[in-house]
Write a protein that holds these residues in place. Structure first.
Motif, PDB file in Angstrom:
ATOM      1  N   LEU A  24      50.023  30.725 -21.777  1.00  0.00           N
ATOM      2  CA  LEU A  24      49.078  30.137 -22.738  1.00  0.00           C
ATOM      3  C   LEU A  24      49.683  30.078 -24.146  1.00  0.00           C
ATOM      4  O   LEU A  24      49.475  29.120 -24.888  1.00  0.00           O
ATOM      5  CB  LEU A  24      47.781  30.957 -22.748  1.00  0.00           C
ATOM      6  N   TRP A  25      50.397  31.123 -24.489  1.00  0.00           N
ATOM      7  CA  TRP A  25      51.070  31.163 -25.808  1.00  0.00           C
ATOM      8  C   TRP A  25      52.018  29.959 -25.934  1.00  0.00           C
ATOM      9  O   TRP A  25      51.962  29.206 -26.912  1.00  0.00           O
ATOM     10  CB  TRP A  25      51.799  32.500 -25.933  1.00  0.00           C
ATOM     11  N   PHE A  26      52.863  29.752 -24.920  1.00  0.00           N
ATOM     12  CA  PHE A  26      53.839  28.660 -25.024  1.00  0.00           C
ATOM     13  C   PHE A  26      53.210  27.280 -24.806  1.00  0.00           C
ATOM     14  O   PHE A  26      53.784  26.278 -25.245  1.00  0.00           O
ATOM     15  CB  PHE A  26      55.019  28.902 -24.089  1.00  0.00           C
ATOM     16  N   GLU A  75      50.594  26.465 -26.342  1.00  0.00           N
ATOM     17  CA  GLU A  75      50.269  26.110 -27.731  1.00  0.00           C
ATOM     18  C   GLU A  75      51.526  25.690 -28.492  1.00  0.00           C
ATOM     19  O   GLU A  75      51.472  24.819 -29.362  1.00  0.00           O
ATOM     20  CB  GLU A  75      49.576  27.287 -28.424  1.00  0.00           C
ATOM     21  N   GLU A  76      52.661  26.308 -28.167  1.00  0.00           N
ATOM     22  CA  GLU A  76      53.916  25.897 -28.836  1.00  0.00           C
ATOM     23  C   GLU A  76      54.254  24.446 -28.471  1.00  0.00           C
ATOM     24  O   GLU A  76      54.710  23.675 -29.317  1.00  0.00           O
ATOM     25  CB  GLU A  76      55.066  26.825 -28.436  1.00  0.00           C
ATOM     26  N   ARG A  77      54.036  24.097 -27.199  1.00  0.00           N
ATOM     27  CA  ARG A  77      54.313  22.697 -26.798  1.00  0.00           C
ATOM     28  C   ARG A  77      53.376  21.738 -27.518  1.00  0.00           C
ATOM     29  O   ARG A  77      53.745  20.621 -27.845  1.00  0.00           O
ATOM     30  CB  ARG A  77      54.190  22.553 -25.278  1.00  0.00           C
ATOM     31  N   THR A 120      60.009  34.541 -36.448  1.00  0.00           N
ATOM     32  CA  THR A 120      60.018  33.083 -36.633  1.00  0.00           C
ATOM     33  C   THR A 120      58.606  32.582 -36.884  1.00  0.00           C
ATOM     34  O   THR A 120      58.381  31.699 -37.734  1.00  0.00           O
ATOM     35  CB  THR A 120      60.606  32.408 -35.378  1.00  0.00           C
ATOM     36  N   GLU A 121      57.644  33.145 -36.159  1.00  0.00           N
ATOM     37  CA  GLU A 121      56.264  32.696 -36.342  1.00  0.00           C
ATOM     38  C   GLU A 121      55.731  33.098 -37.714  1.00  0.00           C
ATOM     39  O   GLU A 121      54.997  32.341 -38.353  1.00  0.00           O
ATOM     40  CB  GLU A 121      55.398  33.253 -35.210  1.00  0.00           C
ATOM     41  N   VAL A 122      56.134  34.291 -38.176  1.00  0.00           N
ATOM     42  CA  VAL A 122      55.685  34.732 -39.505  1.00  0.00           C
ATOM     43  C   VAL A 122      56.234  33.787 -40.582  1.00  0.00           C
ATOM     44  O   VAL A 122      55.487  33.308 -41.450  1.00  0.00           O
ATOM     45  CB  VAL A 122      56.135  36.190 -39.766  1.00  0.00           C
ATOM     46  N   ASP A 127      46.887  28.326 -34.898  1.00  0.00           N
ATOM     47  CA  ASP A 127      47.519  28.837 -33.674  1.00  0.00           C
ATOM     48  C   ASP A 127      48.490  29.961 -33.978  1.00  0.00           C
ATOM     49  O   ASP A 127      48.504  30.996 -33.302  1.00  0.00           O
ATOM     50  CB  ASP A 127      48.274  27.710 -32.950  1.00  0.00           C
ATOM     51  N   GLU A 128      49.330  29.749 -35.001  1.00  0.00           N
ATOM     52  CA  GLU A 128      50.358  30.759 -35.305  1.00  0.00           C
ATOM     53  C   GLU A 128      49.730  32.059 -35.781  1.00  0.00           C
ATOM     54  O   GLU A 128      50.261  33.144 -35.509  1.00  0.00           O
ATOM     55  CB  GLU A 128      51.344  30.225 -36.359  1.00  0.00           C
ATOM     56  N   THR A 129      48.617  31.961 -36.484  1.00  0.00           N
ATOM     57  CA  THR A 129      47.917  33.181 -36.890  1.00  0.00           C
ATOM     58  C   THR A 129      47.497  33.971 -35.657  1.00  0.00           C
ATOM     59  O   THR A 129      47.605  35.200 -35.621  1.00  0.00           O
ATOM     60  CB  THR A 129      46.678  32.823 -37.749  1.00  0.00           C
ATOM     61  N   GLY A 130      47.050  33.259 -34.629  1.00  0.00           N
ATOM     62  CA  GLY A 130      46.695  33.909 -33.365  1.00  0.00           C
ATOM     63  C   GLY A 130      47.914  34.510 -32.683  1.00  0.00           C
ATOM     64  O   GLY A 130      47.843  35.614 -32.150  1.00  0.00           O
ATOM     65  N   HIS A 131      49.034  33.802 -32.712  1.00  0.00           N
ATOM     66  CA  HIS A 131      50.245  34.316 -32.054  1.00  0.00           C
ATOM     67  C   HIS A 131      50.722  35.601 -32.728  1.00  0.00           C
ATOM     68  O   HIS A 131      51.100  36.564 -32.055  1.00  0.00           O
ATOM     69  CB  HIS A 131      51.362  33.270 -32.095  1.00  0.00           C
ATOM     70  N   VAL A 132      50.704  35.607 -34.056  1.00  0.00           N
ATOM     71  CA  VAL A 132      51.136  36.806 -34.783  1.00  0.00           C
ATOM     72  C   VAL A 132      50.180  37.965 -34.481  1.00  0.00           C
ATOM     73  O   VAL A 132      50.604  39.101 -34.261  1.00  0.00           O
ATOM     74  CB  VAL A 132      51.222  36.516 -36.304  1.00  0.00           C
TER      75      VAL A 132
HETATM   76 FE   LIG Z   1      53.805  30.451 -32.307  1.00  0.00          FE
END
Ligand SMILES: [Fe+2]
Ligand SMILES: [Fe+2]
Length: 350
Positions: free
Chosen positions: A164-166, A168-170, A216-218, A246-251
């Motif tokens: 699911l994480w990736f 979102e990256e796609r 990288t996400e930060v 999305d990135e806030t969620g990933h971090v």
């Molecule tokens: Fe990310």
């Protein structure tokens, strides 16, 4: 030397020396990027010399670390680690809910809205977006470390969350591709910096890869914030809003994963870890700045603004991780439930 010996743990003098060598190298490389991005030729020459010297030091330290202690860069593992190599199971239900709910209310940016950015701004901006499209989900959008299966199969549900994480990256790559097309660019298939990035992820293993992806996400979050703050383009800003969300969620996902490991006693994130994390973060930020300074500066962002925001993001991550690591797991779950981990609108708009 005696003062250093007092600070360093006596039982790991060689590992500590290797870590110091690595940090000195990383620090030198990070400093050199500041000079490399200067407009003055003498500064650039000094930066190049500093970069080479720093790279030699960092490589020497890394080789020594990888021989003695492969996990040093990815977080302190406690000596009495009888748990899974990657800590306790992830909060699978909580994060499944987060990723599923994050698919809702995602208004597509209006890619056809009239452009207002002048051509001299669009030219460097689109070059930057092309590189980001490749790096942010446009390349191999998955864990690629040679030993990734160790992490994916460590606990039930981990693989589903990583999928699911990736995903979102796609989606980020798709959005960035639309932005590249809007500004008249073409998506690229390779870039030396992305190739080096992938080789590093493959070579140093999944612990290091997870740390590098987190950093990288930060720093990418800072990039998107600057685009949103300075980019006078409605579609660009809408895209950045979605990606920052999305990135806030990933971090937060990574922070939760690390804090759970700390609470279970399989990792610790003290002052020494924080220093290494900041140095690695500043290195990642410097690599980003060198590649994307032209696009960011064209929009009106400055180097000091970029590094100030990066420092703020790194500090906030460390502060929250250390606080969450110290919390009692039972109290935490009872009092806060999923609220802590899922990024709020307040986080996204910061
Ligand atoms: Fe990310
Ligand atoms: Fe992304």
């Amino acid at each position: 030397m005696q003062a250093i010996a007092k600070i360093l743990p006596a039982r790991t003098p060689v590992a500590s020396l290797a870590a110091l060598t690595f940090l000195a190298g990383v620090g030198g490389m990070a400093m050199s990027f500041i000079f490399l991005s200067s407009d003055h030729p003498l500064d650039v020459m000094a930066g190049a010399a500093g970069f080479i010297a720093g790279a030699i030091l960092a490589a020497g330290g890394l080789i020594s670390i990888s021989v003695q202690r492969p996990t040093l860069l990815a977080g302190e593992q406690t000596a009495t680690n009888d748990l899974s190599a990657f800590g306790p199971p992830l909060a699978v239900g909580r994060w499944l809910t987060h990723f599923q709910s994050n698919r809702e209310n995602r208004p597509e940016p209006d890619w056809c809205v009239p452009m207002t950015l002048p051509a001299e701004v669009v030219r460097p901006l689109v070059k930057s977006l092309e590189q980001f499209q490749l790096g942010d989900g446009g390349g191999p959008a998955y864990l690629i470390a040679r030993n990734r299966e160790e992490f994916l199969s460590a606990n039930e549900g981990t693989r589903a969350l990583v999928d699911l994480w990736f995903a979102e990256e796609r989606e980020h790559a798709r959005l960035l591709g639309a932005a590249v097309a809007r500004f008249g660019g073409r998506c690229i298939q390779s870039h030396w910096s992305f190739t080096a990035f992938c080789l590093m992820r493959q070579w140093f293993g999944v612990r290091f890869e997870l740390t590098v992806l987190l950093l990288t996400e930060v720093v990418s979050t800072v990039y998107y914030r600057l685009l949103r703050r300075h980019g006078e383009d409605a579609a660009l800003r809408s895209m950045c809003r979605l990606i920052i969300r999305d990135e806030t969620g990933h971090v937060a996902f990574h922070r939760d994963r690390l804090a759970r490991a700390a609470r279970a006693g399989s990792a610790s994130f003290g002052i020494w870890w924080g220093i290494r994390f900041r140095l690695l973060g500043l290195t990642a930020a410097s690599v980003l700045w060198v590649s994307h300074a032209a696009g960011l500066r064209a929009l009106g962002a400055t180097r000091s603004e970029f590094y100030r925001d990066v420092w703020h993001e790194l500090s906030r991550f460390i502060r929250r991780l250390q606080r969450e690591s110290a919390e009692d797991a039972e109290v935490n779950l009872r009092e806060k439930g999923s609220r802590r981990c899922v990024p709020t609108q307040e986080h996204v708009l910061e």
